[in-house]
Design an enzyme around this catalytic site. Structure first.
Site, PDB file in Angstrom:
ATOM      1  N   SER A 177       0.846  -1.196   0.000  1.00  0.00           N
ATOM      2  CA  SER A 177       0.000   0.000   0.000  1.00  0.00           C
ATOM      3  C   SER A 177       0.873   1.234   0.000  1.00  0.00           C
ATOM      4  CB  SER A 177      -0.904   0.020   1.242  1.00  0.00           C
ATOM      5  OG  SER A 177      -1.532   1.283   1.407  1.00  0.00           O
ATOM      6  N   TYR A 190      -2.457  -0.688  10.358  1.00  0.00           N
ATOM      7  CA  TYR A 190      -2.560  -1.109   8.958  1.00  0.00           C
ATOM      8  C   TYR A 190      -1.305  -0.708   8.186  1.00  0.00           C
ATOM      9  CZ  TYR A 190      -4.217  -1.016   4.085  1.00  0.00           C
ATOM     10  OH  TYR A 190      -4.351  -1.184   2.727  1.00  0.00           O
TER      11      TYR A 190
END
Length: 285
Positions: A177, A190
């Site tokens: 990500s 995350y």
């Protein structure tokens, strides 16, 4: 007002992760008509393959001739819909529901896949979850452990399970990500897992290079997937993706070709790398 964010989507929110694609407005774009059969006769295991980026990758791989094993949590309607799109391309699709954060389940996934298909050639570690919190103090031990189990432990579990079945020319692709490079103050746990995925990818690529198995990653930016309305408040969904240079969220169909490139023989000289598909954000990583 100069600092007002551009509205990119209708405001919406879902109360369950990883979210349901059939409830999204608009529905994510995941399909393009072109195909070249670059994965003819191969089999791919794709976690989170029922929706979002995973769905787009599943459908694209099917167009290119691959059989697809879709691993998902409990979004049965999305999974069945994706299976229809995959099988429409004349290939086989196996659905397996369960928790990738459970090592025993990951072993079972590979066991089922190896019984149905003659080979396993591609592993796409894509499943993830994220929980928005205003500060680190709000991240409970349960959330922290759960996020790491789903996002990074699962990659260890599945890779260990599938490795005896992979041969020279096989490919492992991990979904990282942009948060691994930029961070995110409301997605601390995350973002930490995504940073771990980048390093996992680099280290594993060095470990497997002599076996002829390539390991790479894709680091998406803001992509319109079910995880977005399942994670963010409706007011934040409304402006999702407006802060990147292209001022819009990406569609899953715009990310999937990166996975195809890394899975196919087009990338035989590429391992340990991360492809950034993020709407123009420069990360130098």
């Amino acid at each position: 007002m100069a600092n007002q964010k551009k509205k990119t989507l209708p405001p919406q929110h879902q109360n369950q992760q990883p979210g349901f694609e059939y409830l999204m407005d608009p529905r994510p774009v995941f399909d393009k008509p072109k195909k070249a059969k670059k994965l003819e006769g191969k089999t791919a295991i794709i976690t989170g393959g029922d929706s979002g980026i995973g769905r787009a990758v599943s459908v694209l791989f099917a167009k290119e001739g691959a059989n697809v094993v879709i691993v998902y949590l409990n979004e049965h309607q999305d999974a069945e819909e994706t299976k229809q799109y995959v099988e429409k391309e004349g290939v086989k699709c196996l659905l397996i529901a369960g928790d990738v954060g459970d090592e025993a389940f990951c072993n079972d996934v590979v066991g089922q896949a190896s019984q149905v298909f003659p080979s396993i050639d591609i592993l796409v570690n894509n499943a993830a979850e994220q929980h928005v919190q205003p500060s680190i103090e709000k991240i409970t031990s349960h959330q922290l452990i759960r996020t790491f189990q789903t996002n990074i432990f699962s990659m260890f579990y599945l890779t260990k399970a599938v490795l005896p079945h992979l041969k020279k020319g096989s490919s492992i692709i991990n979904t990282a990500s942009i948060t691994a490079y930029k961070g995110n103050k409301t997605l601390i746990d995350y973002s930490a897992t995504k940073g771990a995925i980048v390093t996992f990818t680099r280290s594993l690529s060095q470990s497997l290079v002599q076996q002829g198995i390539r390991v790479n990653a894709v680091a998406p930016g803001p992509i319109w997937t079910p995880l977005i309305p399942a994670s963010f408040a409706a007011k934040d969904v409304e402006v999702f993706g407006s802060d990147v240079p292209m001022e819009r969220p990406g569609q899953p169909v715009e990310v999937a070709p990166s996975y195809l490139y890394l899975a196919s023989d087009d990338s035989t000289y590429v391992t340990g790398q991360t492809i950034h598909v993020n709407g123009g954000t420069i990360v130098n990583g």
